[in-house]
Write an enzyme that holds these catalytic residues in place. Structure first.
Site, PDB file in Angstrom:
ATOM      1  N   CYS B  79       0.831  -1.208   0.000  1.00  0.00           N
ATOM      2  CA  CYS B  79       0.000   0.000   0.000  1.00  0.00           C
ATOM      3  C   CYS B  79       0.871   1.266   0.000  1.00  0.00           C
ATOM      4  O   CYS B  79       1.592   1.493  -0.968  1.00  0.00           O
ATOM      5  CB  CYS B  79      -0.977  -0.041   1.173  1.00  0.00           C
ATOM      6  SG  CYS B  79      -2.320   1.145   1.010  1.00  0.00           S
ATOM      7  N   HIS B 166      -3.868  -5.428   0.154  1.00  0.00           N
ATOM      8  CA  HIS B 166      -3.356  -5.897   1.449  1.00  0.00           C
ATOM      9  C   HIS B 166      -3.396  -7.419   1.560  1.00  0.00           C
ATOM     10  O   HIS B 166      -4.431  -7.982   1.930  1.00  0.00           O
ATOM     11  CB  HIS B 166      -4.136  -5.254   2.583  1.00  0.00           C
ATOM     12  CG  HIS B 166      -3.828  -3.799   2.742  1.00  0.00           C
ATOM     13  ND1 HIS B 166      -2.811  -3.339   3.545  1.00  0.00           N
ATOM     14  CD2 HIS B 166      -4.363  -2.703   2.152  1.00  0.00           C
ATOM     15  CE1 HIS B 166      -2.742  -2.020   3.468  1.00  0.00           C
ATOM     16  NE2 HIS B 166      -3.678  -1.604   2.627  1.00  0.00           N
ATOM     17  N   GLU B 168      -2.191  -9.157   3.777  1.00  0.00           N
ATOM     18  CA  GLU B 168      -2.153  -9.588   5.185  1.00  0.00           C
ATOM     19  C   GLU B 168      -3.523  -9.700   5.841  1.00  0.00           C
ATOM     20  O   GLU B 168      -3.634 -10.205   6.944  1.00  0.00           O
ATOM     21  CB  GLU B 168      -1.271  -8.621   6.002  1.00  0.00           C
ATOM     22  CG  GLU B 168      -1.852  -7.229   6.220  1.00  0.00           C
ATOM     23  CD  GLU B 168      -1.598  -6.248   5.079  1.00  0.00           C
ATOM     24  OE1 GLU B 168      -1.343  -6.710   3.948  1.00  0.00           O
ATOM     25  OE2 GLU B 168      -1.673  -5.035   5.303  1.00  0.00           O
TER      26      GLU B 168
END
Lengths: 315, 190
Positions: B79, B166, B168
């Site tokens: 990001c 993202h 994660e």
């Protein structure tokens, strides 16, 4: 040993080392604080006092349910009724951050008093990773001040110990199951309780409305899940909106309040999708809310945003 | 293997740490104000996301530039991390024509490196206002979406990778696999 078992052994050892004297634990009855209480009690035994604060902002039957859980886990505990002071201090406050700060401060004042009487110098809290992440710090924006982090007053006469700092809810639940803590499957409930589900002024009457609506939403969703109509969401509740709208009840004009239904799926609370509740279940909730609460509520809406861009709770 | 997560103040920095820990890597979160010496023993670093608009508030990105210049190990920017490294090497940033919050359909353009053994299209989650408008020279776009033409980049000369989304967060499909692919790159590089 499983990850949860290893965590328990290490956490108990570390709590033993960190707390040479007496401690109190701020215990709401949720999975985070119940797990912290049981870990701390394993570490220091009766030198621990669990304190549950009845803020007047709790859900229907909650205080009694928590009393039962604390008793069952064999914890040394006290239940403090502080609702008068909570309602007095929240009068006229609608800004969500101000609300959270006031509540954080009030909690600490209650805990300080209890700690003094018990002779404790340590405050154990069930803070988990999303709490401090969302509360913000020098590096991070404040999304919302969690009462146990961002709501804490700067000067506090106690040393804070937080055994679950790096964990997320799904990991805490695993530890809870391992410890036999019944709260393991309870849905998350924010520290500021129903105050952040009441977007209108905080009064006993408004909290009463959102409490009843939350009860109906929980009850209908649990029923639907038990009948296999849907999966039990991560979190599901009602929100009282600060708007009025026109309705018609038995040929009479109504001008009442609006309840929003919120239900989400998530694993760790850091991202979430709104639950696709079957239409007949939504229908049952809307009808039950507007019929049984006809003097207050004449409109029900359904929140269909994910996190991000929304958050799970509205404030 | 030691992989540091450089904290640029993201909501999900700690999630990156958690995914790496779950993949049995020695990992630690390091503030982006730390000097390079503090991280020079790493086998790789991840530059986290963060609230700063990289284009207008680069000071809040701390020492990311120094890390990019001095590192001789692989780097993954996520990001704001990807935006920063793109700008650092000469790319151009700007507000996204369509900001993305939540679900995005990713189209993989290059099924190597981070996207090795992954489908050509899958759902990922993003949360950003700005985007990379022009990738730096010596970089190529490795994934895109309908609303954001630069969802992932890689350097053609150094082991430097970036993702705008993202990997994660739980809702991103194949997230742990993307991290595992990065760790495989790190192993091969060592």
């Amino acid at each position: 040993m499983s990850g949860a078992e290893i965590f328990i052994v290490r956490a108990v050892d570390s709590l033993k080392a960190k707390i040479p004297g007496k401690a109190i634990i701020a215990c709401s009855g949720g999975v985070d604080s119940m797990v912290s209480a049981v870990l701390a009690s394993r570490a220091i035994g009766d030198r621990l006092l669990a304190v549950y604060v009845d803020t007047g902002l709790m859900r229907k039957g909650e205080t009694e349910e928590v009393r039962g859980m604390l008793r069952e886990m064999g914890l040394n505990f006290r239940i403090v009724d502080a609702s008068e002071v909570f309602f007095a201090m929240l009068k006229g406050v609608t800004d969500p951050e101000k609300k959270r700060k006031i509540i954080g401060e009030l909690f600490i004042r209650v805990f300080e008093k209890e700690a003094k009487e018990f002779g404790a110098e340590y405050l154990v809290q069930g803070t988990i990773a999303p709490d401090w992440i969302e509360s913000g710090d020098g590096m991070r924006d404040t999304i919302k001040s969690h009462h146990n982090v961002g709501g804490l007053p700067k000067e506090m006469g106690m040393t804070v110990v937080e055994p679950l700092w790096d964990l997320y809810k799904d990991e805490v639940r695993e530890v809870a199951r391992e410890l036999g803590v019944k709260a393991s499957e309870r849905q998350p409930f924010p520290g500021p309780a129903l105050s952040v589900r009441c977007l209108d002024e905080i009064t006993r009457e408004n909290i009463g409305i959102v409490r009843e609506a939350c009860f109906i939403v929980e009850d209908e969703i649990k029923k639907a899940a038990a009948q296999g109509k849907m999966e039990l969401p991560w979190q599901y509740f009602a929100v009282l909106l600060p708007t009025r709208s026109v309705g018609v009840q038995g040929d009479r004009r109504a001008y009442g309040r609006t309840i929003a239904i919120r239900a989400v799926c998530s694993v760790d609370g850091m991202t979430a999708t709104y639950s696709k509740i079957p239409l007949d279940v939504l229908d049952a909730m809307a009808t039950r809310i507007t019929n049984t609460m006809k003097d207050q509520v004449n409109r029900v809406v359904y929140d269909i945003t994910n996190k991000p861009p929304s958050t799970i709770e509205w404030e | 293997m030691k992989v540091y997560v450089i904290d640029n103040g993201g909501q999900w920095t700690h999630r990156e740490w958690r995914v790496l820990r779950n993949l049995k890597v020695d990992t630690e979160i390091i503030p982006n104000t730390a000097p390079f010496d503090r991280i020079s023993d790493a086998d790789a670093i991840v530059l986290s996301g963060g609230a700063p608009s990289v284009a207008s508030d680069a000071a809040r990105m701390g020492n990311n530039g120094e890390y990019l210049d001095k590192a001789d190990f692989p780097i993954l920017g996520i990001c704001a991390g990807m935006q920063f490294l793109s700008e650092h090497f000469g790319g151009v940033l700007g507000p996204g024509a369509m900001p993305e919050f939540g679900k995005v359909e990713l189209k993989v353009l290059c099924k190597e490196d981070l996207f090795r053994d992954l489908p050509s299209e899958f759902n990922v989650w993003a949360s950003h206002n700005d985007e990379v408008k022009t990738v730096p020279e010596g970089f190529e776009v490795t994934a895109a979406s309908q609303s954001c033409p630069v969802e992932a980049v890689r350097s053609l000369t150094r082991p430097i990778y970036g993702v705008q989304f993202h990997p994660e967060v739980e809702n991103t499909e194949n997230g742990p696999k993307i991290f595992q692919n990065f760790l495989d790159i790190v192993s091969e590089y060592r």
